[in-house]
Design a protein around this motif. Structure first.
Motif, PDB file in Angstrom:
ATOM      1  N   GLY A 199       0.824  -1.193   0.000  1.00  0.00           N
ATOM      2  CA  GLY A 199       0.000   0.000   0.000  1.00  0.00           C
ATOM      3  C   GLY A 199       0.859   1.243   0.000  1.00  0.00           C
ATOM      4  N   GLY A 200       0.325   2.308  -0.554  1.00  0.00           N
ATOM      5  CA  GLY A 200       1.064   3.570  -0.581  1.00  0.00           C
ATOM      6  C   GLY A 200       0.315   4.593  -1.392  1.00  0.00           C
ATOM      7  N   LYS A 201       0.855   5.779  -1.403  1.00  0.00           N
ATOM      8  CA  LYS A 201       0.200   6.863  -2.131  1.00  0.00           C
ATOM      9  C   LYS A 201       0.442   6.685  -3.629  1.00  0.00           C
ATOM     10  N   ALA A 202      -0.621   6.777  -4.378  1.00  0.00           N
ATOM     11  CA  ALA A 202      -0.501   6.626  -5.838  1.00  0.00           C
ATOM     12  C   ALA A 202      -0.953   7.915  -6.507  1.00  0.00           C
ATOM     13  N   ARG A 203      -0.120   8.403  -7.382  1.00  0.00           N
ATOM     14  CA  ARG A 203      -0.504   9.571  -8.175  1.00  0.00           C
ATOM     15  C   ARG A 203      -0.725   9.129  -9.606  1.00  0.00           C
ATOM     16  N   ILE A 204      -1.850   9.587 -10.148  1.00  0.00           N
ATOM     17  CA  ILE A 204      -2.218   9.120 -11.480  1.00  0.00           C
ATOM     18  C   ILE A 204      -2.217  10.297 -12.443  1.00  0.00           C
ATOM     19  N   PHE A 205      -1.557  10.086 -13.559  1.00  0.00           N
ATOM     20  CA  PHE A 205      -1.472  11.093 -14.612  1.00  0.00           C
ATOM     21  C   PHE A 205      -2.068  10.500 -15.881  1.00  0.00           C
ATOM     22  N   GLN A 206      -2.264  11.356 -16.870  1.00  0.00           N
ATOM     23  CA  GLN A 206      -2.737  10.849 -18.157  1.00  0.00           C
ATOM     24  C   GLN A 206      -2.022  11.590 -19.272  1.00  0.00           C
ATOM     25  N   GLN A 207      -1.663  10.847 -20.308  1.00  0.00           N
ATOM     26  CA  GLN A 207      -1.056  11.490 -21.477  1.00  0.00           C
ATOM     27  C   GLN A 207      -2.073  12.426 -22.109  1.00  0.00           C
ATOM     28  N   ASP A 208      -1.608  13.628 -22.463  1.00  0.00           N
ATOM     29  CA  ASP A 208      -2.560  14.623 -22.962  1.00  0.00           C
ATOM     30  C   ASP A 208      -2.631  14.671 -24.482  1.00  0.00           C
ATOM     31  N   GLY A 209      -1.845  13.819 -25.162  1.00  0.00           N
ATOM     32  CA  GLY A 209      -1.877  13.835 -26.614  1.00  0.00           C
ATOM     33  C   GLY A 209      -1.018  14.920 -27.236  1.00  0.00           C
ATOM     34  N   HIS A 210      -0.358  15.702 -26.390  1.00  0.00           N
ATOM     35  CA  HIS A 210       0.537  16.751 -26.907  1.00  0.00           C
ATOM     36  C   HIS A 210       1.953  16.528 -26.388  1.00  0.00           C
ATOM     37  N   GLY A 211       2.264  15.321 -26.000  1.00  0.00           N
ATOM     38  CA  GLY A 211       3.609  15.037 -25.503  1.00  0.00           C
ATOM     39  C   GLY A 211       3.755  15.271 -24.015  1.00  0.00           C
ATOM     40  N   GLY A 212       2.711  15.749 -23.384  1.00  0.00           N
ATOM     41  CA  GLY A 212       2.775  15.996 -21.944  1.00  0.00           C
ATOM     42  C   GLY A 212       1.769  15.148 -21.203  1.00  0.00           C
ATOM     43  N   THR A 213       1.554  15.491 -19.963  1.00  0.00           N
ATOM     44  CA  THR A 213       0.572  14.772 -19.163  1.00  0.00           C
ATOM     45  C   THR A 213      -0.255  15.774 -18.366  1.00  0.00           C
ATOM     46  N   ILE A 214      -1.390  15.304 -17.887  1.00  0.00           N
ATOM     47  CA  ILE A 214      -2.122  16.063 -16.875  1.00  0.00           C
ATOM     48  C   ILE A 214      -2.228  15.171 -15.647  1.00  0.00           C
ATOM     49  N   PHE A 215      -2.401  15.799 -14.517  1.00  0.00           N
ATOM     50  CA  PHE A 215      -2.546  15.064 -13.262  1.00  0.00           C
ATOM     51  C   PHE A 215      -4.025  14.731 -13.097  1.00  0.00           C
ATOM     52  N   LEU A 216      -4.335  13.444 -12.918  1.00  0.00           N
ATOM     53  CA  LEU A 216      -5.745  13.048 -12.809  1.00  0.00           C
ATOM     54  C   LEU A 216      -6.218  13.006 -11.359  1.00  0.00           C
ATOM     55  N   GLY A 217      -5.319  12.639 -10.450  1.00  0.00           N
ATOM     56  CA  GLY A 217      -5.735  12.541  -9.056  1.00  0.00           C
ATOM     57  C   GLY A 217      -4.817  11.608  -8.308  1.00  0.00           C
ATOM     58  N   GLU A 218      -5.071  11.477  -7.014  1.00  0.00           N
ATOM     59  CA  GLU A 218      -4.234  10.591  -6.213  1.00  0.00           C
ATOM     60  C   GLU A 218      -5.080   9.876  -5.181  1.00  0.00           C
TER      61      GLU A 218
END
Lengths: 449, 381
Positions: B238-257
């Motif tokens: 168990g532990g803290k999970a941070r979830i991101f998503q590819q934004d289609g422009h070579g970067g990511t956005i942060f979705l949540g944790e």
């Protein structure tokens, strides 16, 4: 971006020598920065690209983040070229040194390597707000949407690509609190107090000069905001780059649409709004309303009305509204009004159908109430009025006395009448409400389903 | 082990000529041969260190003391590695007011005996964090897990073998007050399932009765700890999970944790990322009546059944389809007279619906409406 990662530098580790003693060899410059700002939480994802000069073998990269609000546990560095040749094996937060980290990098290549550094920071916020201008006949409205981005992060972000996230993100810890921890991951067993970010006021004066300089070179055309959906969120990307010094806010136009059809909707519900009628503006986020391209983020709408031919304005009210998905209807609460009136009058009351128990006590009865509801529109524009009536329980029957307007059973103890009134007009409708009490409520043949 | 600051693991071989109070200490500071930091139990960290004790034939007293560190006294163990048959630990005594203990060891000869000392040391532990980057269609994640070593024990470990509950031990030094974050799992293409969940017991039923508030439908990702997902080798801590998503422009956005719970092999990790405001559920009770009423001689109702109708309108305003998991609750004994959607019973009072929602069209949102007509039986007032 002056302070952040200011001492970013590649250090060559001499074998066997403690890391604190190695020398700084190069200082790479930052090439680009992108900020993705959230509004449901005080959080921004920063992504910057830099070119590092690496040597073959072990390299240590030192970075520091003093006076910023970045979360050190969110730091990540990824090589953008030769990824299979470069192993960023560990990130060390050395003892007894604050706001400093060391990346230990094993490289099979030497020379310049582009890297991307990402981290979460706090202190940058944005919100949406709206201005609505009704036409004189109140049939359509010009809707102008703005976003306001505020920088209290402690950093001056110059020429940053700014992106805004519309959506409700689940987070566990406040980034500002993580940024202010003595140790990035805390200590074993410690209980963390919640700290709030302090705005760095002294920075504002310094930034003032820079903003003035920027204002003078401002371009004439407003920037466009590109909107796209990602997962459950919407991403707004502001055209070009922005410079937002610490302590400053910036207002940007999100969209400006004229001629959005609106309905003047008035609601009467004693339990919810009291005895006054509340005015709403009803519209839908769809193509028929010249909208519907993207969801509309929640914000405050200030509504004005064109008062005369000289384009003077009158203030109509202010409403905060929730997030509106594409194709969803919205009703904007503009507050209580006196120019549309609803008067429900009890004109007759009686009881009937008494039941008695074995002791000859009353065990059930019917209560019959006849209501006459008068609805008056004293305005110069048409009005749609919804009258909601709530009952004490599910045991009732309602019989309409006429066919004025429309009628709907909302749920087991709520009904709604809707009437449409032309300017300066009045309508009256009536109904008989029978409420079953005691054992009468349990006689299914006597009441409606 | 550097004994500069703290844990002076001072070994004092005591001459035991007398048994008087005055403890005359002859210090023989033996070199440590190997140190193991065992982090396999999340609640406590076990240190095992090997040292060579110079023992004389007969009785030996060995003093083990520490300073500036927190050792669980009762956890200290001593193990002879070379002459276990000839070297016997007779007793352990604790001197008053000292962070120390004295081992009384009987030795059958003059030995340079390698011993292993084990003890639980406080304020040194490990955390696990996760970083997951989902692809744009949200079907796969690049799952990385980091081991974070935190040493606030008061002791510098220049070199130690670190052991987790699986996998190979690895060598790592860690100083007092130092934190180290190491990549230890990289699973680039773990399949995920995106789940929207409406639980009628926890979320408001009728959003129109709220003042300018959206009811967010919780959205989660499910990752299965199995071979198909590139995982399944061991339980995921168990532990803290941070979830991101590819934004289609070579970067990511942060979705949540979210905090991931421990996930045994074969089980699912569920990560709540945020709320969807593009799926709207409007649930209403349309009927609630008492039927089959039974009374006592005083005409009081003693038993009845109910006749209840609940409707739930589900609207998908998204431009993509979704499967909504809807949880409904009916307490006590009940039977369903009519229900227009399939459900499974999670337990006696919990109904689970999997409702497939198409994407919205130009005409408007995709709408489905659930109607449950049921009776609760044998209800007592």
């Amino acid at each position: 971006m002056k302070r952040l990662i200011s001492s970013l530098g590649v250090l060559t580790v001499v074998a066997g020598v403690a890391q604190a003693k190695v020398d700084l060899t190069t200082l790479p410059s930052r090439d680009t920065v992108q900020l993705t700002i959230y509004n449901s939480a005080d959080m921004t994802l920063a992504r910057e690209s830099r070119a590092l000069t690496l040597k073959t073998g072990a390299n240590a990269l030192q970075f520091s983040w003093e006076n910023t609000l970045i979360d050190p546990t969110s730091l990540e560095m990824l090589p953008k070229a030769n990824a299979d040749q470069i192993d960023i094996s560990e990130l060390v937060y050395p003892p007894r040194v604050k706001n400093l980290g060391l990346w230990n990098v094993q490289s099979k290549v030497s020379g310049k390597v582009p890297v991307e550094i990402t981290y979460l920071t706090s202190g940058l916020t944005w919100r949406a707000f709206y201005m609505g201008t009704l036409t004189q006949d109140e049939k359509t409205m010009r809707l102008q949407a703005y976003v306001r981005v505020t920088n209290n992060s402690g950093e001056d972000y110059e020429n940053a690509q700014v992106r805004l996230i519309v959506g409700k993100v689940h987070i566990l810890d406040q980034i500002a609190e993580l940024a202010q921890r003595q140790y990035p991951y805390g200590r074993p067993g410690e209980v963390r107090p919640l700290a709030l970010p302090a705005p760095m006021v002294e920075e504002r004066q310094k930034a003032l000069g820079r903003v003035r300089a920027l204002a003078e070179s401002a371009i004439a055309k407003p920037k466009e905001i590109v909107k796209e959906g990602l997962s459950e969120y919407f991403l707004y990307t502001i055209e070009g780059t922005e410079t937002i010094p610490n302590g400053w806010s910036k207002r940007l136009l999100s969209f400006d649409i004229d001629g959005v059809p609106v309905i003047n909707l008035y609601k009467f519900e004693e339990e919810r709004y009291g005895s006054s009628v509340t005015r709403f503006l009803s519209l839908k986020n769809d193509e028929a309303h010249k909208l519907g391209q993207t969801p509309i983020p929640d914000g405050i709408l200030t509504v004005y009305r064109s008062a005369d031919e000289q384009k003077h304005l009158s203030y109509e009210g202010r409403s905060s509204f929730k997030y509106i998905p594409v194709n969803e209807a919205v009703e904007l609460d503009l507050g209580a009004v006196a120019d549309v009136v609803v008067e429900p009058n009890l004109i007759e009351t009686r009881t009937d159908n008494y039941r008695f128990d074995n002791n000859r006590n009353i065990s059930g009865w019917d209560e019959i109430q006849v209501f006459s509801v008068q609805v008056r529109n004293t305005r110069e524009v048409p009005a749609k009025v919804e009258i909601t009536r709530n009952f004490a329980g599910p045991n009732w029957d309602l019989k309409r006395s006429d066919e004025v307007g429309s009628f709907e059973k909302v749920d087991l103890d709520t009904v709604k009448f809707t009437v449409e009134l032309s300017p300066h007009s009045k309508q009256v409708f009536g109904y008989t409400l029978t409420t079953y009490h005691g054992v009468r409520a349990q006689e299914p043949s006597k009441k409606s389903r | 082990m550097n004994a500069k600051r703290a844990m002076v693991v001072a070994f004092l071989t005591l001459l035991c000529a007398t048994t008087t109070q005055a403890r005359i200490k002859l210090v023989a500071l033996p070199e440590r041969a190997a140190t193991v930091i065992r982090l396999d139990n999340p609640s406590a960290t076990l240190i095992e260190e090997e040292r060579v004790l110079t023992l004389q034939k007969g009785l030996n007293k060995v003093d083990f003391s520490w300073k500036g560190v927190q050792i669980d006294e009762d956890s200290i163990r001593l193990q002879m590695l070379e002459h276990p048959a000839d070297v016997t630990l007779l007793s352990v005594s604790y001197p008053p007011g000292e962070s120390a203990l004295v081992w009384e060891i009987s030795s059958g000869g003059d030995f340079a005996e390698t011993v292993r000392i084990s003890y639980l040391l406080s304020n040194i532990d490990r955390l696990i964090t996760y970083k997951a980057v989902a692809n744009k269609p949200e079907t796969l994640v690049d799952l990385k897990s980091y081991l974070v070593l935190r040493n606030f024990s008061g002791e510098d470990f220049a070199k130690a073998r670190i052991l987790l509950d699986y996998g190979e031990a690895f060598e790592q030094g860690i100083s007092h007050e130092e934190t180290k974050q190491m990549l230890f799992l990289n699973d680039p293409n773990a399949p995920i399932r995106k789940v929207w969940k409406f639980d009628a017991a926890t979320l408001p039923w009728d959003p129109t009765k709220l003042e300018n508030q959206n009811v967010g439908i919780p959205v989660s990702y499910e990752i299965t700890n199995n071979k198909a997902g590139g995982l399944g080798g061991f339980a995921l801590w168990g532990g803290k999970a941070r979830i991101f998503q590819q934004d289609g422009h070579g970067g990511t956005i942060f979705l949540g944790e979210d905090n991931a719970a421990l996930v045994p092999v074969g089980e699912k990790m569920e990560l709540y990322i945020g709320d969807s405001r593009d799926i709207v559920v409007t649930q209403r009770k349309m009927r609630e009546a008492q039927i089959s009423i039974r009374r006592n001689n005083s005409e009081q109702v003693v038993l009845y059944d109910t006749d209840e109708v609940i409707t739930a309108k589900i609207e998908n305003f998204k431009d993509s389809p979704a499967v909504l998991t809807m949880i409904q609750h009916i307490p006590g004994q009940w039977d369903m007279e009519e229900c227009n959607m399939k459900y499974t019973k999670k337990d006696a009072g919990t109904l689970k619906f999997e409702i497939e929602l198409p994407a919205r069209t130009e005409k408007g949102p995709a709408v489905k409406e659930l109607t449950m007509h049921y009776h609760r039986r044998n209800v007592r007032p």
